[in-house]
Design a protein around this motif. Structure first.
Motif, mmCIF file in Angstrom:
data_model
loop_
_atom_site.group_PDB
_atom_site.id
_atom_site.type_symbol
_atom_site.label_atom_id
_atom_site.label_comp_id
_atom_site.label_asym_id
_atom_site.label_seq_id
_atom_site.Cartn_x
_atom_site.Cartn_y
_atom_site.Cartn_z
ATOM 1 N N LEU A 186 -67.511 84.992 9.837
ATOM 2 C CA LEU A 186 -66.103 84.734 9.740
ATOM 3 C C LEU A 186 -65.543 83.943 10.868
ATOM 4 N N MET A 187 -66.375 83.380 11.635
ATOM 5 C CA MET A 187 -65.684 82.674 12.712
ATOM 6 C C MET A 187 -65.305 81.396 12.314
ATOM 7 N N PRO A 188 -65.806 80.501 11.424
ATOM 8 C CA PRO A 188 -65.257 79.342 10.866
ATOM 9 C C PRO A 188 -63.885 79.655 10.410
ATOM 10 N N TYR A 189 -63.413 80.918 10.228
ATOM 11 C CA TYR A 189 -61.885 80.871 9.514
ATOM 12 C C TYR A 189 -61.199 81.723 10.782
ATOM 13 N N LEU A 190 -61.781 82.608 11.476
ATOM 14 C CA LEU A 190 -61.246 83.585 12.611
ATOM 15 C C LEU A 190 -61.077 82.957 13.949
ATOM 16 N N ALA A 191 -62.295 82.092 14.111
ATOM 17 C CA ALA A 191 -62.138 81.459 15.684
ATOM 18 C C ALA A 191 -60.856 80.962 16.143
ATOM 19 N N GLY A 192 -60.650 81.237 17.255
ATOM 20 C CA GLY A 192 -59.357 80.844 17.756
ATOM 21 C C GLY A 192 -58.283 81.686 17.453
ATOM 22 N N LYS A 198 -57.578 78.207 28.878
ATOM 23 C CA LYS A 198 -58.527 79.163 28.576
ATOM 24 C C LYS A 198 -58.631 79.446 27.042
ATOM 25 N N ILE A 199 -57.616 78.738 26.295
ATOM 26 C CA ILE A 199 -57.715 79.044 24.864
ATOM 27 C C ILE A 199 -58.505 78.168 24.054
ATOM 28 N N PHE A 200 -59.184 78.680 23.264
ATOM 29 C CA PHE A 200 -59.962 78.046 22.116
ATOM 30 C C PHE A 200 -59.322 77.770 21.001
ATOM 31 N N TRP A 201 -59.278 76.556 20.451
ATOM 32 C CA TRP A 201 -58.387 76.182 19.407
ATOM 33 C C TRP A 201 -59.849 75.824 18.331
ATOM 34 N N ASN A 202 -59.521 76.307 17.166
ATOM 35 C CA ASN A 202 -60.437 76.121 16.041
ATOM 36 C C ASN A 202 -60.126 74.913 15.263
ATOM 37 N N LEU A 203 -59.928 73.770 15.925
ATOM 38 C CA LEU A 203 -59.350 72.493 15.442
ATOM 39 C C LEU A 203 -60.248 71.341 15.993
ATOM 40 N N LYS A 204 -60.283 70.472 15.225
ATOM 41 C CA LYS A 204 -60.912 69.262 15.810
ATOM 42 C C LYS A 204 -60.253 68.594 16.997
ATOM 43 N N SER A 205 -59.096 68.623 17.238
ATOM 44 C CA SER A 205 -58.396 68.259 18.155
ATOM 45 C C SER A 205 -58.518 69.038 19.318
ATOM 46 N N GLN A 249 -62.388 82.050 -0.962
ATOM 47 C CA GLN A 249 -61.447 80.654 -1.437
ATOM 48 C C GLN A 249 -61.647 79.603 -0.391
ATOM 49 N N ASN A 250 -62.588 79.702 0.842
ATOM 50 C CA ASN A 250 -62.560 78.732 1.723
ATOM 51 C C ASN A 250 -61.408 78.125 2.183
ATOM 52 N N VAL A 251 -60.539 79.140 2.794
ATOM 53 C CA VAL A 251 -59.273 78.526 3.296
ATOM 54 C C VAL A 251 -59.315 78.490 4.994
ATOM 55 N N THR A 252 -59.387 76.981 5.260
ATOM 56 C CA THR A 252 -59.588 76.935 6.752
ATOM 57 C C THR A 252 -58.477 76.179 7.392
ATOM 58 N N GLY A 253 -58.483 76.185 8.613
ATOM 59 C CA GLY A 253 -57.174 75.263 9.255
ATOM 60 C C GLY A 253 -56.073 76.121 9.555
ATOM 61 N N LEU A 254 -56.377 77.534 9.403
ATOM 62 C CA LEU A 254 -55.378 78.323 9.824
ATOM 63 C C LEU A 254 -55.147 78.728 11.294
ATOM 64 N N GLN A 255 -54.154 78.935 11.792
ATOM 65 C CA GLN A 255 -53.975 79.800 13.273
ATOM 66 C C GLN A 255 -53.484 81.262 13.075
#
Length: 881
Positions: free
Chosen positions: A327-333, A527-534, A303-309
């Motif tokens: 899976l990294m576009p969805y689970l990275a971070g 050290k934390i990687f956030w999978n967001l543009k910001s 379903q291409n649901v992104t932007g979740l932490q």
């Protein structure tokens, strides 16, 4: 919940009956003194003899296959398949720990530990069979009247990994007081000592894991999160803890709680993912097993649901199934709670020495090692079917080199469940060591006895296991609390993909509980990687925080963290974020426009610095000066007929009283104080009574003189001599002075802070104290004024050349008009303007008297001196009919 308990307890009751059936020794006799077991479990296991045997339950195979139970023939045993390398490595860690302890001369000297390990195939039924075999043995035959033979019952069990299996197994073996130390079962329900008295674990319970996750949520300000749990004891107990503790300790709310299906129910998964997409919660907590979560993540991918932490529990954060590029576009971070990583020196070298023994079924020559060998080298030990070798298969020799094979078994850089197994084995070993060091006569058991190796009982091990306290080679303390839980510690992990495409699970902090400092959270935010543009932590709140100056108002029918921010009302403030209530400001303070702090109220009074105050002060001083000038003129020209003809003494007294009237107005200007409040009305009342008394006497003298000129009227003049005039003025003024004295003594005017006009202002004014006293004072002045006006009005047409009665009539008309207008104006004027109205009335009436009474006289004296003669004054009289 009751239905859930019934479903969960049914397998337990089933296995209890099953155990009773298989362990019964009342079958047909083989000999007069022997019995035969009713059943025999075919289990994958590995064994090693020893003075004391420890048991182990591990997941060696993922799947199991159960035959159909038609009961037309003897049921077949279930078969296991899907070899699981991490599970095999945990089993090998136990064998390594026992081997290391046997080589340690300081721990359990002269005692050899053995082991008996079984594969539970990730299935409760098989794990239950294995546990029953561990505590009772499963030899085909045992002799009742000779030395027992066969596999020795174990003194302790390391396992199981599943919470549900641990609940079922520990409930049974607890009846035999056999200690069970789990390395992976985290359900908080296992901390119930009343129901499960012999259960211990080296992994923190879910209760602490929930607290750890809540601390992470608090650290990043996430108060609005979704929760996904597995449909078992592990997930359902976590959901119950989250729903109560997240509000209590974190001030947050769960946007939803969803139970993940075990099977790939696409419709249910699609519904859950669709609900996640529509929710405003950007943080999703996955408290479920790896198999549950992988099904869900696949649906998220579809379903291409992104932007979740994502916040992962320890059961799936380190799973390799999620560490794949697609899976990294969805689970990275993803942030997660992971089992404490440890280091076990020598483990890799030990694993490299694993060899199947094809001649003896000891140490490592057993079916589990053979399964590993066949899985790793893609070979077979048993003779293959016809055509299998021709198809490319090979036979295992048992001498293949592990070093040259890429296998997960040898990766000891991230030992987590293995480290817990290592600590569990050592905990049992230290308990045995403490027990064997007991001195007879001072032991803890009945009669101060000690346990001994020949008559060792599991319940004796339990006593010492509860008191275990040691430090591992990695530096971690191992001890158990009253519930059998170890000192909790978790690593906080963060999943990211490096620029070269490598996927890494890095440690970014830890959360632990110590005996002295309580719960501690340490996170390296940088050290934390956030999978967001910001590249910053996301915002996940139901409602934005209420800034200072507002209060939180819960929305009806919604969770407590969904609220509106209501501005504080006037006079109240809130100086903190998310205040529940607004506090009132102190009496002399008022809320700022932002309602975030109290400010001193503005003060208002008729000041010398205000434009109205300046104008009135100047006017008052001008009137005073004019009185002084007129008085000077009259004194300088006191011998002239104009001055002498109009009772010069009363004129001088009148000018002095007018001067006092002008000056008393200054008492109404400036901040009210007690002495000014008391003096202003007294000075005002006495000054005006003195003034009006002089006018009244002058009028009465004029009227008496006119009557004396009539035949027989001369006798009236004796009542209006100089002494009588002075006495009359003094008596009339004394009456006002008495009124003022009585007023001040009984109910003195005092300064008063008035906030009725404006709540944010303090109007300083003088409270009259007694309204009756003030009314009597004004009424007395009014009475004398009206009396003077009436007498002057009667004498206005007297045939005198310079008839002062006309001037008095006009002046009193002005005086009365001013004070009649003053009353409504004073009542309707707020604050300092009431004082201004009163001052204006004083000045206006004083100027009216001054100008009307002395203006014409000064005009003649100064500008028309030819008329300031007795002849001119007496000769201009006219008679009117």
């Amino acid at each position: 919940m009751l239905g859930f308990l019934v479903v969960k307890m049914f397998p337990l009751m089933y296995y209890m009956l099953l155990y009773s059936y298989f362990s019964s020794a009342v079958s047909f006799p083989l000999s007069p003194s022997s019995c035969r077991l009713r059943g025999h479990f075919h289990l994958n296991g590995m064994h090693k003899a020893g003075d004391v045997v420890l048991g182990g339950l591990f997941e060696i195979n993922f799947f199991s296959l159960f035959p159909d139970l038609s009961f037309t023939s003897e049921p077949q045993q279930p078969t296991c398949y899907g070899f699981y390398i991490p599970g095999f490595r945990t089993a090998m860690t136990m064998t390594f720990a026992i081997d290391e302890i046997n080589r340690n001369s300081n721990l359990l000297p002269n005692v050899t530990l053995g082991y008996s390990l079984y594969d539970n195939c990730y299935k409760l039924q098989i794990g239950f069979h294995a546990a029953m075999s561990l505590i009772s043995g499963q030899e085909e035959q045992f002799i009742l009247d000779e030395t027992c033979v066969g596999t020795s019952p174990v003194m302790g069990i390391v396992g199981d990994s599943s919470s549900t299996s641990s609940i079922a197994i520990s409930s049974i073996i607890g009846s035999y007081s056999v200690p069970m130390v789990s390395y992976f079962a985290t359900c908080s329900c296992l901390s119930d000592r009343q129901k499960i008295p012999s259960f211990f674990r080296t992994i923190p319970s879910d209760a602490f894991q929930v607290h750890a996750m809540i601390q992470i949520l608090n650290h990043f300000g996430w108060t609005w999160a979704g929760l996904l749990v597995s449909d078992d004891d592990y997930g359902l107990h976590a959901a119950q803890s989250f729903q109560s503790d997240f509000v209590r300790y974190g001030g947050g709310c769960l946007a939803y709680v969803e139970i993940l299906p075990w099977a790939k129910d696409r419709a249910e998964l699609r519904r859950i993912v669709d609900m996640i997409r529509k929710s405003t919660a950007r943080v999703v907590i996955g408290f479920a097993h790896e198999s549950n979560m992988i099904n869900l993540i696949e649906e998220v991918l579809r379903q291409n649901v992104t932007g979740l932490q994502w916040i992962a529990s320890e059961s799936w954060i380190a799973a390799t199934a999620f560490q794949t590029p697609h899976l990294m576009p969805y689970l990275a971070g993803t942030l997660g709670i992971a089992i404490r990583r440890g280091e076990i020196p020598g483990l890799r070298e030990f694993l490299l020495q694993i060899r199947p023994d094809l001649h003896h079924n000891n140490s490592y020559g057993n079916n589990i090692v053979k399964l590993f060998w066949e899985f790793t080298f893609q070979c077979r030990f048993t003779p293959p079917p016809a055509g299998w070798v021709e198809a490319g298969g090979t036979l295992c020799t048992g001498q293949e080199n592990l070093e040259g094979v890429e296998t997960e078994l040898l990766n000891v850089s991230d030992l987590r469940p293995e480290y817990n197994v290592y600590k569990a084995v050592y905990a049992l070993a230290y308990a045995l060591d403490d027990m064997l060091q007991c001195e007879p006569g001072v032991g803890p058991f009945s009669g101060h006895s000690c346990g001994n190796l020949k008559e060792l009982e599991p319940w004796q091990v339990l006593y010492y296991l509860q008191k275990v306290n040691f430090i591992t080679s990695f530096g971690d303390q191992v001890s158990f609390d009253e519930n059998g839980d170890a000192l909790p510690i978790y690593d906080i992990m963060n999943l990211l993909q490096l620029p070269d495409g490598t996927i890494k699970l890095q440690n970014v902090g830890e959360v632990k509980r110590s005996a002295f400092k309580g719960e501690e959270l340490t996170i390296d935010d940088d050290k934390i990687f956030w999978n967001l543009k910001s590249q910053k932590p996301p915002q996940s709140v139901c409602s934005e925080s209420c800034p200072p100056g507002t209060r939180m108002a819960t929305k009806k029918g919604e969770p407590v963290c969904c609220f509106d921010c209501i501005p504080c009302s006037e006079g109240k403030i809130s100086n903190e974020t998310d205040s529940m209530e607004c506090t009132s400001c102190p009496e002399d303070f008022w809320s700022s426009p932002q309602r975030d702090h109290c400010v001193l109220k503005k003060t208002e009074f008729l000041s010398y610095h205000d434009p109205p105050g300046i104008c009135l002060t100047v006017t008052s001083l001008l009137g005073t000066c004019m009185c002084a000038i007129v008085l000077g003129i009259f004194i300088y020209h006191h011998s002239t007929p104009m001055v002498r003809a109009n009772n010069s003494e009363l004129s001088f007294m009148l000018l002095v009283s007018l001067k006092l009237c002008f000056l008393c107005s200054l008492l109404f200007i400036g901040r009210p104080r007690l002495w000014t409040c008391q003096l202003r009305h007294a000075a005002f009342g006495i000054s005006f009574v003195l003034c009006v008394s002089c006018i009244l006497v002058k009028t009465m003298v004029v009227l008496a003189v006119f009557n004396a000129s009539k035949p027989g009227g001369g006798a009236s003049l004796k009542w209006f001599g100089v002494l009588q005039q002075r006495g009359t003025v003094i008596v009339l003024t004394s009456i006002q002075a008495a009124i003022c004295t009585a007023w001040i003594v009984s109910a003195s005017p005092t300064p008063y802070k008035n906030t009725q006009y404006n709540n944010d202002q303090i109007v300083y004014e003088c409270a009259v104290g007694s309204t009756v006293g003030f009314a009597v004072l004004l009424g007395y002045i009014g009475f004398l004024s009206i009396l003077s006006f009436l007498i002057a009005f009667i004498a206005r047409n007297l045939p005198d050349t310079f008839n002062e009665a006309k001037l008095i009539t006009f002046s009193m008309l002005i005086f009365c008009a001013v004070w009649v207008a003053f009353v409504p104006a004073y009542i309707s004027s707020p604050g300092k303007y009431a004082d201004a109205v009163e001052v204006f009335a004083i000045l206006a009436s004083s100027f009216g008297l001054l100008v009307a009474l002395f203006g014409p006289k000064c005009y003649i004296i100064l500008l028309r001196p030819e008329r300031n003669t007795k002849k001119a004054i007496m000769g201009r009289g006219t008679t009117k009919s």
